[in-house]
Design a protein around this motif. Structure first.
Motif, PDB file in Angstrom:
ATOM      1  N   ASP A 100       0.930  -1.188   0.073  1.00  0.00           N
ATOM      2  CA  ASP A 100      -0.050  -0.025   0.000  1.00  0.00           C
ATOM      3  C   ASP A 100       0.965   1.178  -0.060  1.00  0.00           C
ATOM      4  N   ARG A 101       2.143   1.435   0.811  1.00  0.00           N
ATOM      5  CA  ARG A 101       2.780   2.482   0.760  1.00  0.00           C
ATOM      6  C   ARG A 101       3.372   2.510  -0.714  1.00  0.00           C
ATOM      7  N   ILE A 102       3.958   1.560  -1.089  1.00  0.00           N
ATOM      8  CA  ILE A 102       4.472   1.729  -2.492  1.00  0.00           C
ATOM      9  C   ILE A 102       3.460   2.276  -3.521  1.00  0.00           C
ATOM     10  N   THR A 103       2.278   1.729  -3.566  1.00  0.00           N
ATOM     11  CA  THR A 103       1.279   2.262  -4.534  1.00  0.00           C
ATOM     12  C   THR A 103       1.007   3.830  -4.252  1.00  0.00           C
ATOM     13  N   ASN A 104       0.875   4.059  -2.746  1.00  0.00           N
ATOM     14  CA  ASN A 104       0.500   5.285  -2.683  1.00  0.00           C
ATOM     15  C   ASN A 104       1.531   6.434  -2.961  1.00  0.00           C
ATOM     16  N   PHE A 158       3.534  10.411  -6.325  1.00  0.00           N
ATOM     17  CA  PHE A 158       4.615  11.323  -7.129  1.00  0.00           C
ATOM     18  C   PHE A 158       4.311  11.357  -8.544  1.00  0.00           C
ATOM     19  N   GLY A 159       3.540  10.366  -9.075  1.00  0.00           N
ATOM     20  CA  GLY A 159       2.886  10.642 -10.326  1.00  0.00           C
ATOM     21  C   GLY A 159       2.055  11.796 -10.300  1.00  0.00           C
ATOM     22  N   GLU A 160       1.059  12.203  -9.659  1.00  0.00           N
ATOM     23  CA  GLU A 160       0.409  13.319  -9.980  1.00  0.00           C
ATOM     24  C   GLU A 160       1.092  14.478  -9.586  1.00  0.00           C
ATOM     25  N   THR A 175      10.452   4.017 -11.646  1.00  0.00           N
ATOM     26  CA  THR A 175      11.230   2.960 -11.823  1.00  0.00           C
ATOM     27  C   THR A 175      11.466   2.512 -10.274  1.00  0.00           C
ATOM     28  N   ILE A 176      11.873   3.447  -9.351  1.00  0.00           N
ATOM     29  CA  ILE A 176      12.094   3.200  -8.072  1.00  0.00           C
ATOM     30  C   ILE A 176      10.699   2.264  -7.473  1.00  0.00           C
ATOM     31  N   CYS A 177       9.545   2.874  -7.569  1.00  0.00           N
ATOM     32  CA  CYS A 177       8.585   1.963  -7.250  1.00  0.00           C
ATOM     33  C   CYS A 177       8.376   0.550  -7.851  1.00  0.00           C
ATOM     34  N   LYS A 178       8.729   0.512  -9.055  1.00  0.00           N
ATOM     35  CA  LYS A 178       8.678  -0.681  -9.638  1.00  0.00           C
ATOM     36  C   LYS A 178       9.584  -1.520  -9.066  1.00  0.00           C
TER      37      LYS A 178
END
Length: 315
Positions: free
Chosen positions: A21-25, A30-32, A109-112
């Motif tokens: 959930d933290r990674i998705t958040n 960060f995308g927004e 890339t970091i979240c992936k």
């Protein structure tokens, strides 16, 4: 993270869900932020281009203004100052792209990578659970088969050791991910504020200069010059045209003959038929007078001969 031996800690599954959930958040937020800063930068770049268009219009106005000299000078100076402001705005756009948007774009890339690490840890966890099930079945079905039970126990220990290493590595990676996220978000927001402060400080300084340049426009002198030109526009226009014509003629004919000779030559060039007619009439007159002179000459000769013969007879 992933401390299964602590009875108060969350289970592996709950911890994994929390990390997921933290990674998705982070990826979503960060995308927004990247999209918002990108729109801001593009609008700033568009404002820079519109400023360049405004500078071009001001320069054209300054070059075309021939009556209000003070206004022309003021517009020229103002366009130069606005050009400097747009140069600073261009630097602002480049810095935003490099220090803000570029950093935010890396988090995809970091979240992936963090999600892949979590998936690998969960696979190791499932492997450990599978080894534990094998051991439980071996103890239930063949409790006296020490060889099979010992083998299942050794496989479970290997899986548990691998799970411990993986869980520890994931815990460190998750902690590093969270710490880097906080530090980089703080850094890029500070960069954004500093970039804007630098630009606006320079803009205020240059706009102060632009205000002074506008104040230096002398509307009284320009109005007086306008009134002076309004009183005698044709005289000034004719004087300007004659001066331009004289300079052009001097450039085209540096060694021109006198005006009388020019007019004579011009008349000769413009009336070739009259010259031909004059030459024809002169020739006709000469032709008409020539036979009369010959007759007079012959008559005078006859008279002389008669006089000579008479004198001879008398003698």
């Amino acid at each position: 993270m992933f401390r299964g031996d602590n009875p108060q800690s969350l289970s592996y599954e709950q911890q994994a869900k929390f990390i997921q959930d933290r990674i998705t958040n982070v990826e979503k937020n960060f995308g927004e932020l990247c999209v918002a800063f990108g729109d801001y930068t593009r609008k700033t770049a568009r404002l820079r281009d519109m400023g360049d268009d405004l500078v071009k219009v001001l320069k054209d106005y300054a070059n075309n203004e021939i009556v209000n000299k003070s206004l022309s000078t003021g517009l020229e100076n103002l366009s130069t100052t606005l050009t400097a402001i747009e140069e600073y705005r261009n630097c602002e756009v480049q810095r935003l792209e490099a220090k803000v948007i570029g950093e935010l774009c890396q988090y995809e890339t970091i979240c992936k990578h963090a999600r892949e690490e979590l998936k690998h840890t969960m696979n190791v966890r499932e492997k450990e659970l599978a080894r534990k099930k094998v051991l439980d079945k071996a103890r239930e079905r063949q409790p006296f088969n020490r060889q099979q039970v010992t083998y299942a126990e050794s496989e479970l220990l290997k899986a548990s050791a691998e799970m411990s290493r993986t869980a520890k590595g994931l815990s460190e990676q998750t902690d590093f991910f969270e710490r880097r996220k906080l530090q980089q978000l703080k850094t890029l927001l500070s960069n954004f504020v500093m970039i804007e402060m630098t630009f606006h400080a320079k803009a205020v300084e240059l706009l102060t200069v632009a205000h002074q340049q506008i104040s230096d426009i002398n509307e009284k002198a320009d109005l007086e010059n306008f009134r002076r030109k309004l009183r005698s526009p044709e005289k000034q226009a004719n004087a300007g045209i004659s001066a331009k014509s004289a300079s052009l003629a001097s450039l085209m004919n540096p060694q021109s003959p006198s005006n009388d000779e020019e007019s004579m030559n011009l008349r000769k060039i413009r009336s070739p038929e009259k010259q031909a007619m004059n030459r024809t009439s002169s020739l006709a007159v000469l032709m008409n007078h020539s036979p009369t002179q010959e007759e007079e000459t012959s008559e005078s000769e006859d008279t002389d001969e008669q006089d000579t013969s008479e004198e001879t007879e008398s003698r």
